[in-house]
Structure formats: C-alpha cells, structure tokens
Design a protein around this motif. Structure first.
Motif, PDB file in Angstrom:
ATOM      1  N   SER A   7     -20.690  76.100 168.374  1.00 46.83           N
ATOM      2  CA  SER A   7     -20.179  77.348 168.962  1.00 46.83           C
ATOM      3  C   SER A   7     -21.179  78.481 168.758  1.00 46.83           C
ATOM      4  O   SER A   7     -21.432  79.271 169.674  1.00 46.83           O
ATOM      5  N   VAL A   8     -21.741  78.558 167.564  1.00 49.96           N
ATOM      6  CA  VAL A   8     -22.726  79.603 167.272  1.00 49.96           C
ATOM      7  C   VAL A   8     -23.985  79.379 168.109  1.00 49.96           C
ATOM      8  O   VAL A   8     -24.587  80.342 168.603  1.00 49.96           O
ATOM      9  N   ALA A   9     -24.386  78.123 168.296  1.00 45.06           N
ATOM     10  CA  ALA A   9     -25.553  77.839 169.146  1.00 45.06           C
ATOM     11  C   ALA A   9     -25.301  78.307 170.585  1.00 45.06           C
ATOM     12  O   ALA A   9     -26.188  78.884 171.223  1.00 45.06           O
ATOM     13  N   LEU A  10     -24.101  78.075 171.086  1.00 45.78           N
ATOM     14  CA  LEU A  10     -23.746  78.567 172.422  1.00 45.78           C
ATOM     15  C   LEU A  10     -23.804  80.086 172.453  1.00 45.78           C
ATOM     16  O   LEU A  10     -24.395  80.677 173.366  1.00 45.78           O
ATOM     17  N   ALA A  11     -23.224  80.726 171.451  1.00 42.42           N
ATOM     18  CA  ALA A  11     -23.201  82.190 171.413  1.00 42.42           C
ATOM     19  C   ALA A  11     -24.609  82.765 171.358  1.00 42.42           C
ATOM     20  O   ALA A  11     -24.937  83.695 172.102  1.00 42.42           O
ATOM     21  N   GLU A  12     -25.450  82.234 170.478  1.00 44.95           N
ATOM     22  CA  GLU A  12     -26.806  82.774 170.365  1.00 44.95           C
ATOM     23  C   GLU A  12     -27.625  82.487 171.621  1.00 44.95           C
ATOM     24  O   GLU A  12     -28.410  83.321 172.058  1.00 44.95           O
ATOM     25  N   SER A  13     -27.398  81.339 172.223  1.00 48.84           N
ATOM     26  CA  SER A  13     -28.126  81.003 173.455  1.00 48.84           C
ATOM     27  C   SER A  13     -27.784  81.970 174.576  1.00 48.84           C
ATOM     28  O   SER A  13     -28.681  82.495 175.252  1.00 48.84           O
ATOM     29  N   VAL A  14     -26.504  82.224 174.785  1.00 51.06           N
ATOM     30  CA  VAL A  14     -26.105  83.105 175.887  1.00 51.06           C
ATOM     31  C   VAL A  14     -26.454  84.561 175.572  1.00 51.06           C
ATOM     32  O   VAL A  14     -26.917  85.307 176.441  1.00 51.06           O
ATOM     33  N   GLY A  15     -26.301  84.984 174.312  1.00 52.12           N
ATOM     34  CA  GLY A  15     -26.630  86.363 173.945  1.00 52.12           C
ATOM     35  C   GLY A  15     -28.124  86.651 174.003  1.00 52.12           C
ATOM     36  O   GLY A  15     -28.546  87.723 174.443  1.00 52.12           O
ATOM     37  N   SER A  16     -28.926  85.694 173.578  1.00 49.26           N
ATOM     38  CA  SER A  16     -30.381  85.886 173.640  1.00 49.26           C
ATOM     39  C   SER A  16     -30.879  85.898 175.087  1.00 49.26           C
ATOM     40  O   SER A  16     -31.708  86.723 175.465  1.00 49.26           O
ATOM     41  N   ALA A  17     -30.352  84.974 175.890  1.00 46.75           N
ATOM     42  CA  ALA A  17     -30.724  84.966 177.306  1.00 46.75           C
ATOM     43  C   ALA A  17     -30.273  86.250 177.988  1.00 46.75           C
ATOM     44  O   ALA A  17     -30.971  86.780 178.859  1.00 46.75           O
ATOM     45  N   ALA A  18     -29.132  86.775 177.581  1.00 40.82           N
ATOM     46  CA  ALA A  18     -28.642  88.035 178.161  1.00 40.82           C
ATOM     47  C   ALA A  18     -29.601  89.176 177.847  1.00 40.82           C
ATOM     48  O   ALA A  18     -29.870  90.024 178.710  1.00 40.82           O
ATOM     49  N   SER A  19     -30.126  89.216 176.618  1.00 48.85           N
ATOM     50  CA  SER A  19     -31.105  90.265 176.290  1.00 48.85           C
ATOM     51  C   SER A  19     -32.354  90.136 177.152  1.00 48.85           C
ATOM     52  O   SER A  19     -32.963  91.140 177.521  1.00 48.85           O
ATOM     53  N   ALA A  20     -32.724  88.902 177.472  1.00 49.57           N
ATOM     54  CA  ALA A  20     -33.914  88.687 178.310  1.00 49.57           C
ATOM     55  C   ALA A  20     -33.740  89.306 179.700  1.00 49.57           C
ATOM     56  O   ALA A  20     -34.735  89.630 180.365  1.00 49.57           O
ATOM     57  N   MET A  21     -32.498  89.520 180.135  1.00 51.75           N
ATOM     58  CA  MET A  21     -32.265  90.169 181.435  1.00 51.75           C
ATOM     59  C   MET A  21     -32.782  91.601 181.439  1.00 51.75           C
ATOM     60  O   MET A  21     -33.091  92.155 182.484  1.00 51.75           O
ATOM     61  N   PHE A  22     -32.855  92.216 180.242  1.00 55.04           N
ATOM     62  CA  PHE A  22     -33.213  93.630 180.139  1.00 55.04           C
ATOM     63  C   PHE A  22     -34.678  93.884 179.810  1.00 55.04           C
ATOM     64  O   PHE A  22     -35.074  95.035 179.689  1.00 55.04           O
ATOM     65  N   VAL A  23     -35.456  92.842 179.597  1.00 50.87           N
ATOM     66  CA  VAL A  23     -36.844  93.042 179.188  1.00 50.87           C
ATOM     67  C   VAL A  23     -37.795  92.420 180.198  1.00 50.87           C
ATOM     68  O   VAL A  23     -37.416  91.539 180.967  1.00 50.87           O
ATOM     69  N   ASN A  24     -39.023  92.874 180.162  1.00 54.59           N
ATOM     70  CA  ASN A  24     -40.089  92.257 180.947  1.00 54.59           C
ATOM     71  C   ASN A  24     -40.612  91.095 180.119  1.00 54.59           C
ATOM     72  O   ASN A  24     -41.357  91.299 179.161  1.00 54.59           O
ATOM     73  N   THR A  25     -40.224  89.873 180.464  1.00 58.52           N
ATOM     74  CA  THR A  25     -40.545  88.716 179.635  1.00 58.52           C
ATOM     75  C   THR A  25     -42.036  88.380 179.630  1.00 58.52           C
ATOM     76  O   THR A  25     -42.470  87.573 178.812  1.00 58.52           O
ATOM     77  N   ASP A  26     -42.812  88.993 180.506  1.00 56.71           N
ATOM     78  CA  ASP A  26     -44.273  88.816 180.448  1.00 56.71           C
ATOM     79  C   ASP A  26     -44.868  89.647 179.315  1.00 56.71           C
ATOM     80  O   ASP A  26     -45.933  89.315 178.797  1.00 56.71           O
ATOM     81  N   GLU A  27     -44.192  90.724 178.929  1.00 53.02           N
ATOM     82  CA  GLU A  27     -44.723  91.641 177.913  1.00 53.02           C
ATOM     83  C   GLU A  27     -43.889  91.703 176.636  1.00 53.02           C
ATOM     84  O   GLU A  27     -44.388  92.149 175.604  1.00 53.02           O
ATOM     85  N   GLU A  28     -42.631  91.276 176.710  1.00 56.03           N
ATOM     86  CA  GLU A  28     -41.732  91.378 175.551  1.00 56.03           C
ATOM     87  C   GLU A  28     -40.996  90.060 175.351  1.00 56.03           C
ATOM     88  O   GLU A  28     -40.845  89.270 176.277  1.00 56.03           O
ATOM     89  N   GLU A  29     -40.538  89.859 174.111  1.00 55.91           N
ATOM     90  CA  GLU A  29     -39.718  88.689 173.815  1.00 55.91           C
ATOM     91  C   GLU A  29     -38.558  89.093 172.925  1.00 55.91           C
ATOM     92  O   GLU A  29     -38.612  90.124 172.253  1.00 55.91           O
ATOM     93  N   VAL A  30     -37.535  88.272 172.937  1.00 54.84           N
ATOM     94  CA  VAL A  30     -36.285  88.569 172.238  1.00 54.84           C
ATOM     95  C   VAL A  30     -36.165  87.640 171.042  1.00 54.84           C
ATOM     96  O   VAL A  30     -36.424  86.439 171.145  1.00 54.84           O
ATOM     97  N   ARG A  31     -35.740  88.205 169.919  1.00 54.32           N
ATOM     98  CA  ARG A  31     -35.475  87.414 168.711  1.00 54.32           C
ATOM     99  C   ARG A  31     -34.090  87.772 168.179  1.00 54.32           C
ATOM    100  O   ARG A  31     -33.801  88.945 167.966  1.00 54.32           O
ATOM    101  N   GLY A  32     -33.262  86.771 167.965  1.00 49.63           N
ATOM    102  CA  GLY A  32     -31.975  86.993 167.314  1.00 49.63           C
ATOM    103  C   GLY A  32     -32.224  87.274 165.841  1.00 49.63           C
ATOM    104  O   GLY A  32     -32.937  86.520 165.177  1.00 49.63           O
ATOM    105  N   ILE A  33     -31.649  88.360 165.323  1.00 51.42           N
ATOM    106  CA  ILE A  33     -31.875  88.693 163.909  1.00 51.42           C
ATOM    107  C   ILE A  33     -30.601  88.610 163.078  1.00 51.42           C
ATOM    108  O   ILE A  33     -30.669  88.549 161.857  1.00 51.42           O
ATOM    109  N   GLU A  34     -29.439  88.606 163.714  1.00 52.32           N
ATOM    110  CA  GLU A  34     -28.198  88.424 162.970  1.00 52.32           C
ATOM    111  C   GLU A  34     -27.120  87.932 163.918  1.00 52.32           C
ATOM    112  O   GLU A  34     -27.019  88.394 165.057  1.00 52.32           O
ATOM    113  N   ILE A  35     -26.335  86.985 163.429  1.00 49.00           N
ATOM    114  CA  ILE A  35     -25.186  86.509 164.205  1.00 49.00           C
ATOM    115  C   ILE A  35     -24.027  86.285 163.246  1.00 49.00           C
ATOM    116  O   ILE A  35     -24.221  85.840 162.110  1.00 49.00           O
TER     117      ILE A  35
END
Length: 140
Positions: free
Chosen positions: A57-85
């Motif tokens: 369940s946590v893997a599903l949550a982190e996967s969807v939440g991290s991918a959701a953050s990627a919607m807001f960034v320029n993935t060529d210049e920025e990357e997303v890291r989960g720091i707390e769940i």
C-alpha cells in the motif's frame, strides 16, 4: 494547459522496469493537482496472512505521489525525491483492486505535500497516506 494523456503516458514510461511494473501499478486518471493509479490485490502483494501488505500500500502511495509531483516539474532539469511518508492502514483487503489517489496539499518550489487515499472498488478507505517530496536540480 493540463494534458491528461501526456501525463498518463509519462507515468507509463517512468514505470518501465521498476517496482511499479513488478506490482502491476497502472496510472489511470489525472487532473490538475490529482493523479490516480490502480494495483491488483493478489498473492504478489499479500503478507503471510493473505491480506494486502501494508508495504505494498505504501509503495502504491509513494509511486502515485512521486509521479504526481513530476507533473509540476521540468523533468529534464529537476527530479523528485520522496523524503517522508506516513500511512494509516484502516481496512484489510484480500483480493480485487485498490486505487491510490494523490491530491496536492502544498505545492512549493522545493517541497510538495500530498495526501494519498487508497480505496477499494466500492470506494471504502483502505489506507490514508501523507507524502512529502523534495524537488532537486537534476545532476548532469
């Protein structure tokens, strides 16, 4: 303008050869500030008692939440890291499908906070999760 098809295709590409593919997580819906994925509940994600494993369940949550953050960034210049769940598991599930729906709570320049509700086919709440992501410059 928000492009749902582009977001879902990006998520599909991100998932290749990853835990998301192993767990059969499939991104199913997207909107501004929301992303949803589904995951089958079967022996692949069971704990020894035959129930959905909290870690899955946590893997599903982190996967969807991290991918959701990627919607807001320029993935060529920025990357997303989960720091707390965090996760509260409220109901068990033996078989069927679960859906993780991430909704943005806070969108800063460097920190994104998401609420992820994991529900079953009838909409019953299985787990409630909170994910904090950090946005970092992509290393060249």
């Amino acid at each position: 303008m928000f492009d749902k098809a582009r977001v879902l295709e990006m998520c599909k590409q991100f998932s290749k050869n990853t835990l998301m593919e192993t767990l059969e997580i499939e991104f199913t819906d997207a909107a501004e500030g929301m992303l949803q994925a589904k995951m089958p509940v079967n022996p692949r994600v069971h704990q020894p008692m035959g129930l959905l494993h909290g870690g899955a369940s946590v893997a599903l949550a982190e996967s969807v939440g991290s991918a959701a953050s990627a919607m807001f960034v320029n993935t060529d210049e920025e990357e997303v890291r989960g720091i707390e769940i965090s996760a509260n598991h409220l109901k068990s599930k033996r078989e069927g499908m679960v859906y993780g729906t991430a909704r943005i709570i806070h969108k800063g320049r460097s920190i994104h906070l998401w609420e992820i509700k994991i529900t079953d086919e009838e909409g019953a709440l299985i787990s409630l999760c909170k994910l904090t992501n950090m946005v970092l410059p992509r290393k060249k």
